[in-house]
Design a protein around this motif. Structure first.
Motif, PDB file in Angstrom:
ATOM      1  N   VAL A  53       0.499  -4.915  -4.382  1.00 26.88           N
ATOM      2  CA  VAL A  53      -0.418  -4.482  -3.775  1.00 26.88           C
ATOM      3  C   VAL A  53      -0.195  -3.249  -3.761  1.00 26.88           C
ATOM      4  CG1 VAL A  53      -0.909  -4.197  -1.215  1.00 26.88           C
ATOM      5  CG2 VAL A  53      -0.160  -6.334  -1.808  1.00 26.88           C
ATOM      6  N   SER A  54      -1.501  -2.161  -3.946  1.00 25.40           N
ATOM      7  CA  SER A  54      -1.574  -0.942  -4.850  1.00 25.40           C
ATOM      8  C   SER A  54      -2.417  -0.318  -3.328  1.00 25.40           C
ATOM      9  CB  SER A  54      -2.392  -0.617  -6.067  1.00 25.40           C
ATOM     10  OG  SER A  54      -3.931  -1.203  -5.182  1.00 25.40           O
ATOM     11  N   ASP A  55      -3.244  -1.117  -2.457  1.00 33.19           N
ATOM     12  CA  ASP A  55      -3.529  -0.310  -0.952  1.00 33.19           C
ATOM     13  C   ASP A  55      -2.500   0.347  -0.204  1.00 33.19           C
ATOM     14  OD1 ASP A  55      -5.473   0.407   0.402  1.00 33.19           O
ATOM     15  OD2 ASP A  55      -5.593  -1.373   1.368  1.00 33.19           O
ATOM     16  N   ASN A  56      -2.459   0.926   0.468  1.00 36.95           N
ATOM     17  CA  ASN A  56      -1.116   1.591   1.511  1.00 36.95           C
ATOM     18  C   ASN A  56      -1.619   1.503   2.691  1.00 36.95           C
ATOM     19  OD1 ASN A  56      -0.501   3.490  -0.276  1.00 36.95           O
ATOM     20  ND2 ASN A  56      -1.651   4.833   0.526  1.00 36.95           N
ATOM     21  N   TYR A  57      -2.800   0.188   3.244  1.00 36.38           N
ATOM     22  CA  TYR A  57      -2.783  -0.151   4.270  1.00 36.38           C
ATOM     23  C   TYR A  57      -2.021  -1.679   4.354  1.00 36.38           C
ATOM     24  CZ  TYR A  57      -5.058  -2.256   8.213  1.00 36.38           C
ATOM     25  OH  TYR A  57      -5.647  -2.628  10.006  1.00 36.38           O
ATOM     26  N   THR A  58      -3.053  -2.117   3.396  1.00 39.06           N
ATOM     27  CA  THR A  58      -2.509  -3.280   3.174  1.00 39.06           C
ATOM     28  C   THR A  58      -0.883  -3.615   2.679  1.00 39.06           C
ATOM     29  OG1 THR A  58      -4.794  -3.552   1.621  1.00 39.06           O
ATOM     30  CG2 THR A  58      -3.119  -5.535   1.785  1.00 39.06           C
ATOM     31  N   TYR A  59       0.474  -2.862   2.605  1.00 38.64           N
ATOM     32  CA  TYR A  59       1.494  -2.430   2.233  1.00 38.64           C
ATOM     33  C   TYR A  59       1.657  -2.989   3.587  1.00 38.64           C
ATOM     34  CZ  TYR A  59       6.069  -1.674  -0.444  1.00 38.64           C
ATOM     35  OH  TYR A  59       7.162  -1.561  -0.141  1.00 38.64           O
ATOM     36  N   CYS A  60       1.440  -1.467   3.757  1.00 39.03           N
ATOM     37  CA  CYS A  60       2.101  -1.582   5.512  1.00 39.03           C
ATOM     38  C   CYS A  60       2.025  -2.871   6.626  1.00 39.03           C
ATOM     39  CB  CYS A  60       1.689  -0.558   5.870  1.00 39.03           C
ATOM     40  SG  CYS A  60       1.632   0.980   5.320  1.00 39.03           S
ATOM     41  N   ARG A  61       1.069  -3.094   6.560  1.00 39.46           N
ATOM     42  CA  ARG A  61       1.018  -4.532   6.919  1.00 39.46           C
ATOM     43  C   ARG A  61       1.724  -5.644   6.197  1.00 39.46           C
ATOM     44  NH1 ARG A  61      -5.136  -6.055   7.433  1.00 39.46           N
ATOM     45  NH2 ARG A  61      -4.465  -7.533   8.888  1.00 39.46           N
ATOM     46  N   LEU A  62       1.911  -5.599   5.090  1.00 42.33           N
ATOM     47  CA  LEU A  62       2.627  -6.812   4.607  1.00 42.33           C
ATOM     48  C   LEU A  62       4.312  -6.920   4.628  1.00 42.33           C
ATOM     49  CD1 LEU A  62       0.943  -6.795   0.591  1.00 42.33           C
ATOM     50  CD2 LEU A  62       1.145  -9.206   2.579  1.00 42.33           C
ATOM     51  N   ALA A  63       4.354  -5.101   5.130  1.00 40.41           N
ATOM     52  CA  ALA A  63       5.505  -4.800   5.010  1.00 40.41           C
ATOM     53  C   ALA A  63       6.489  -5.727   6.596  1.00 40.41           C
ATOM     54  CB  ALA A  63       6.424  -3.535   4.193  1.00 40.41           C
ATOM     55  N   LYS A  64       5.322  -5.150   7.545  1.00 39.43           N
ATOM     56  CA  LYS A  64       5.729  -5.817   8.789  1.00 39.43           C
ATOM     57  C   LYS A  64       5.440  -6.968   8.959  1.00 39.43           C
ATOM     58  CE  LYS A  64       3.535  -4.650  13.452  1.00 39.43           C
ATOM     59  NZ  LYS A  64       3.085  -4.599  14.061  1.00 39.43           N
TER      60      LYS A  64
END
Length: 531
Positions: free
Chosen positions: A204-215
């Protein structure tokens, strides 16, 4: 001999003073300057010739606006023509503002003087004005000054609430700051969560998507086939979701404690909320730009247009700039460096972020940036000075830039500017007429609503007043007097049918108390007989 008159503009009106025969040299002496502070000595120098009060607050505001712009108002013209000497060579008028002095000299022909003696006398008049004019108190003079000051300031900053470019400047600055902060925070989340699940960074390269996935993921060991649907909703790609699931099973990351996961999830939620707020702010900026500068936003986009307005300071400043300044706006450092080192000057500044320059060939980038800057200047002037701003001109100017871009690539001749502007004028008048009709309808609805509210309030007040009057009438009415009943002598008939004499009070009480005792005795006798 030339007689000096001094004009003084006050919030209450215009005053014309005559200076007595005093030599100018003596007026400049320190002793005389000090005597201006004394009202008795100042009266010996100056006398009031005429005072023209303003008729209303609106008239005062009009006169002050005229003075600030250096225009001779009709009220001031009438005062000067009436009270100054007819022979203009023998009259010298002292004024505090050089602009109004030039206007008086040009239109009426009187010689005007500013500074020196006039400045000292004006200082004294300003200090003792309420005593020099009869019927004017210090309190009323200060009230007039305060009221006129407020109305003048309000008129100067008067604007349409829907067309405020200050909000655009603040929102684009906040948008840029948010971009930097979100990027920094996202990198922190990547680094922090990467200790536990490093393979997710490559997927995942997108920052917003990465934060959602981490959560959403939390502990990678708890991922299973059941959580695949939730991953697909976030990533919007089934292949990526499956890749995340496979990577979690064979990850090289370290184990992580629950308390660390809680901190990572809370920080990720903060970054997600900031990203969502940024989206809302961008929508707000888009709506504001469509109201304030629709042509400019239609030509080069909302973000680039907002950056131009922010860099210029306001839409009015941007409209005053020539096209050559707009072209290199934002590249000032490069420009001065080039001038200092005698190198090549920059071809574009902030307008480089528009799509047109990126689409042009390398050899045509300078030409298209010059043409685009020209159109941006036209669009900003239309937005700034038109009564009903519309996006019609912006759309037409955008078409012209597209045609010029095609001309550089293919050689197809573009349309003439005159023909395009004629079409735009026709369309703009139609759109403006439609907007004005809508505004009229809106005003009528608002007027009807206010009238209905006023009628309802009046009816309610009438009802309240009727109730109050009835209550007052009831309170004021005298209470009916109670008639004293005459005590009638009770006459009781005896067994023989003769009227018995009235008994005294003590005997009456005894007679009333006796019957219940006899009744009790009878009851006791009956009970005994039954037994």
């Amino acid at each position: 001999m030339v007689l000096l008159h001094v004009l003084f503009e006050h919030a209450a009106g215009y005053a014309l003073f005559a200076v007595r025969e005093v030599e100018e040299i003596s007026l400049l002496l320190p002793q005389v300057e000090e005597s201006i502070l004394n009202i008795g000595k100042f009266h010996s120098i100056v006398r009031l010739v005429a005072f023209s009060p303003f008729r209303s607050a609106q008239s005062a505001l009009e006169n002050v606006n005229a003075i600030s712009e250096g225009i001779l108002h009709e009220d001031l013209r009438l005062l000067l023509e009436t009270n100054l000497p007819a022979k203009k060579k023998k009259a010298l008028l002292g004024v505090s503002d050089a602009k109004i002095g030039a206007a008086v000299q040009e239109e009426l022909g009187y010689q005007c003087q500013t500074g020196g003696v006039v400045a000292e006398i004006t200082r004294g008049i300003r200090l003792h004005f309420h005593t020099l004019v009869k019927g004017l108190t210090a309190q009323s003079a200060s009230k007039a000054q305060l009221g006129l000051g407020h109305s003048y300031s309000r008129a100067k900053v008067k604007f349409n609430v829907n067309r405020v470019d200050n909000m655009i400047i603040q929102s684009i600055s906040l948008l840029d700051q948010l971009d930097k902060d979100i990027n920094t925070f996202s990198m922190r989340v990547r680094e922090w969560y990467g200790y536990h699940f490093p393979e997710l960074i490559k997927i995942v390269s997108d920052n917003y998507t990465y934060c959602r996935l981490a959560k959403c993921i939390g502990n990678r060991k708890e991922l299973s086939e059941e959580s695949l649907e939730g991953l697909e909703e976030i990533v919007m790609d089934s292949a990526k979701a499956q890749a995340i699931l496979d990577a979690s099973r064979s990850s090289m990351g370290m184990d992580i404690s629950p308390i660390d996961l809680i901190n990572i999830e809370s920080f990720s939620s903060r970054v997600i909320s900031l990203s969502e707020y940024r989206k809302g702010l961008q929508e707000y900026l888009r709506s504001k730009m469509s109201q304030v500068a629709p042509s400019l936003s239609a030509l080069i986009g909302e973000v680039v247009g907002a950056r131009l307005i922010s860099h210029a300071g306001s839409l009015t400043n941007l409209a005053k700039y020539p096209a050559s300044t707009v072209q290199i706006l934002g590249a000032e450092k490069a420009l001065f460096r080039a001038l200092k080192t005698h190198g090549n000057t920059p071809k574009y500044g902030l307008i480089f972020h528009s799509t047109f320059i990126g689409r042009a060939a390398t050899r045509n980038k300078g030409r298209i940036s010059r043409y685009l800057a020209n159109k941006c200047t036209i669009a900003s002037r239309i937005d700034c000075f038109s009564d009903v701003p519309t996006s019609v001109f912006g759309d037409k100017l955008r078409e012209q830039v597209e045609e010029r871009l095609a001309f550089y690539e293919t050689g197809d001749p573009p349309r003439k500017n005159l023909d395009v502007m004629k079409e735009a004028m026709v369309e703009a008048t139609e759109v403006a007429a439609g907007i004005k009709k809508k505004e009229k309808k809106k005003k009528k609805r608002e007027k009807r609503r206010l009238e209905a509210l006023a009628v309802a309030a009046a009816a309610e007040e009438a009802e309240n007043s009727v109730l109050e009057t009835t209550m007052e009438v009831e309170e004021n009415e005298p209470e009916p007097k109670k008639k004293k009943k005459k005590k009638q002598q009770e006459t009781s008939l005896g067994e023989n049918g003769l009227a018995e004499e009235p008994l005294p009070k003590k005997q009456k009480k005894l007679a009333q108390e006796e019957p219940p005792q006899s009744d009790k005795k009878k009851k006791k006798k009956k009970v005994k007989e039954e037994d």
